[in-house]
Design a protein around this motif. Structure first.
Motif, mmCIF file in Angstrom:
data_model
loop_
_atom_site.group_PDB
_atom_site.id
_atom_site.type_symbol
_atom_site.label_atom_id
_atom_site.label_comp_id
_atom_site.label_asym_id
_atom_site.label_seq_id
_atom_site.Cartn_x
_atom_site.Cartn_y
_atom_site.Cartn_z
ATOM 1 N N ALA A 41 0.833 -1.209 0.000
ATOM 2 C CA ALA A 41 0.000 0.000 0.000
ATOM 3 C C ALA A 41 0.866 1.257 0.000
ATOM 4 O O ALA A 41 0.552 2.242 -0.696
ATOM 5 C CB ALA A 41 -0.936 -0.008 1.198
ATOM 6 N N VAL A 42 1.950 1.231 0.756
ATOM 7 C CA VAL A 42 2.860 2.382 0.771
ATOM 8 C C VAL A 42 3.445 2.610 -0.615
ATOM 9 O O VAL A 42 3.485 3.741 -1.120
ATOM 10 C CB VAL A 42 3.975 2.173 1.824
ATOM 11 N N HIS A 43 3.876 1.550 -1.267
ATOM 12 C CA HIS A 43 4.455 1.684 -2.606
ATOM 13 C C HIS A 43 3.392 2.062 -3.633
ATOM 14 O O HIS A 43 3.671 2.804 -4.583
ATOM 15 C CB HIS A 43 5.174 0.400 -3.020
ATOM 16 N N PHE A 44 2.174 1.581 -3.458
ATOM 17 C CA PHE A 44 1.082 1.956 -4.353
ATOM 18 C C PHE A 44 0.851 3.462 -4.306
ATOM 19 O O PHE A 44 0.810 4.131 -5.338
ATOM 20 C CB PHE A 44 -0.201 1.204 -3.956
ATOM 21 N N TRP A 45 0.704 4.009 -3.087
ATOM 22 C CA TRP A 45 0.434 5.440 -2.955
ATOM 23 C C TRP A 45 1.644 6.287 -3.333
ATOM 24 O O TRP A 45 1.500 7.425 -3.784
ATOM 25 C CB TRP A 45 -0.064 5.767 -1.555
ATOM 26 N N LYS A 46 2.842 5.724 -3.177
ATOM 27 C CA LYS A 46 4.042 6.426 -3.639
ATOM 28 C C LYS A 46 3.987 6.605 -5.147
ATOM 29 O O LYS A 46 4.246 7.695 -5.667
ATOM 30 C CB LYS A 46 5.298 5.639 -3.246
ATOM 31 N N ASN A 47 3.605 5.549 -5.863
ATOM 32 C CA ASN A 47 3.510 5.640 -7.325
ATOM 33 C C ASN A 47 2.399 6.594 -7.757
ATOM 34 O O ASN A 47 2.544 7.306 -8.749
ATOM 35 C CB ASN A 47 3.287 4.255 -7.926
ATOM 36 N N VAL A 48 1.298 6.616 -7.006
ATOM 37 C CA VAL A 48 0.214 7.548 -7.328
ATOM 38 C C VAL A 48 0.704 8.987 -7.142
ATOM 39 O O VAL A 48 0.397 9.870 -7.954
ATOM 40 C CB VAL A 48 -1.034 7.253 -6.475
ATOM 41 N N ALA A 49 1.473 9.244 -6.092
ATOM 42 C CA ALA A 49 2.015 10.583 -5.864
ATOM 43 C C ALA A 49 2.996 10.978 -6.965
ATOM 44 O O ALA A 49 2.995 12.132 -7.429
ATOM 45 C CB ALA A 49 2.696 10.647 -4.505
ATOM 46 N N ILE A 50 3.827 10.057 -7.391
ATOM 47 C CA ILE A 50 4.757 10.333 -8.489
ATOM 48 C C ILE A 50 3.986 10.645 -9.768
ATOM 49 O O ILE A 50 4.327 11.575 -10.507
ATOM 50 C CB ILE A 50 5.727 9.150 -8.691
ATOM 51 N N ALA A 51 2.914 9.896 -10.019
ATOM 52 C CA ALA A 51 2.085 10.164 -11.198
ATOM 53 C C ALA A 51 1.457 11.553 -11.099
ATOM 54 O O ALA A 51 1.357 12.267 -12.104
ATOM 55 C CB ALA A 51 1.005 9.099 -11.339
ATOM 56 N N GLY A 52 1.061 11.958 -9.901
ATOM 57 C CA GLY A 52 0.509 13.303 -9.721
ATOM 58 C C GLY A 52 1.528 14.377 -10.048
ATOM 59 O O GLY A 52 1.195 15.396 -10.668
ATOM 60 N N GLY A 53 2.768 14.166 -9.660
ATOM 61 C CA GLY A 53 3.821 15.117 -10.013
ATOM 62 C C GLY A 53 4.051 15.184 -11.514
ATOM 63 O O GLY A 53 4.240 16.267 -12.075
ATOM 64 N N PHE A 54 4.016 14.045 -12.162
ATOM 65 C CA PHE A 54 4.166 14.040 -13.625
ATOM 66 C C PHE A 54 2.981 14.719 -14.307
ATOM 67 O O PHE A 54 3.155 15.412 -15.307
ATOM 68 C CB PHE A 54 4.327 12.613 -14.148
ATOM 69 N N LEU A 55 1.777 14.544 -13.770
ATOM 70 C CA LEU A 55 0.612 15.216 -14.356
ATOM 71 C C LEU A 55 0.699 16.725 -14.158
ATOM 72 O O LEU A 55 0.297 17.495 -15.040
ATOM 73 C CB LEU A 55 -0.679 14.661 -13.762
ATOM 74 N N LEU A 56 1.224 17.159 -13.027
ATOM 75 C CA LEU A 56 1.439 18.592 -12.818
ATOM 76 C C LEU A 56 2.444 19.129 -13.828
ATOM 77 O O LEU A 56 2.251 20.207 -14.391
ATOM 78 C CB LEU A 56 1.928 18.838 -11.396
ATOM 79 N N LEU A 57 3.481 18.381 -14.087
ATOM 80 C CA LEU A 57 4.467 18.775 -15.086
ATOM 81 C C LEU A 57 3.852 18.771 -16.488
ATOM 82 O O LEU A 57 4.207 19.598 -17.327
ATOM 83 C CB LEU A 57 5.670 17.829 -15.024
ATOM 84 N N THR A 58 2.916 17.861 -16.731
ATOM 85 C CA THR A 58 2.214 17.832 -18.011
ATOM 86 C C THR A 58 1.418 19.108 -18.217
ATOM 87 O O THR A 58 1.406 19.678 -19.308
ATOM 88 C CB THR A 58 1.269 16.615 -18.080
ATOM 89 N N VAL A 59 0.778 19.582 -17.177
ATOM 90 C CA VAL A 59 -0.063 20.773 -17.293
ATOM 91 C C VAL A 59 0.774 22.043 -17.378
ATOM 92 O O VAL A 59 0.504 22.916 -18.201
ATOM 93 C CB VAL A 59 -1.036 20.846 -16.089
ATOM 94 N N THR A 60 1.797 22.157 -16.537
ATOM 95 C CA THR A 60 2.556 23.400 -16.474
ATOM 96 C C THR A 60 3.678 23.488 -17.500
ATOM 97 O O THR A 60 4.072 24.585 -17.874
ATOM 98 C CB THR A 60 3.174 23.592 -15.076
#
Length: 93
Positions: A41-60
């Motif tokens: 679960a920790v690694h799952f949410w870590k990957n979700v957080a990393i994906a969120g950072g990449f999506l922020l980079l996609t937008v900005t």
């Protein structure tokens, strides 16, 4: 990612990769051992957080210092007309 070439497309693909890796590689809902489930679960949410950072980079985007930013067309600067000085008595006449 370091140089900022095709940043938005690469960041989006890495976000998709991080989500797919989270779902397929860290499926904590299938574990029966509590310690393994918590670790997954920790690694799952870590990957979700990393994906969120990449999506922020996609937008900005990468910014001005990147290669994409340097290749982007810039608007021409307009020269402003001189403004009258409000403290100068001649400019009021």
């Amino acid at each position: 990612l370091i140089f900022g070439v095709r940043m938005r497309a690469i960041a989006f693909l890495l976000a998709v990769y991080a989500i797919v890796t989270a779902v397929l590689g860290h499926d904590f809902w299938n574990f029966t051992n509590a310690a393994q489930q918590q670790e997954a679960a920790v690694h799952f949410w870590k990957n979700v957080a990393i994906a969120g950072g990449f999506l922020l980079l996609t937008v900005t985007g990468a910014g001005r210092a990147s290669i994409d930013g340097m290749r982007a067309p810039r608007p021409a600067r307009l020269s402003a007309a001189p403004r009258p000085d409000p403290l100068n008595a001649r400019s009021r006449l």
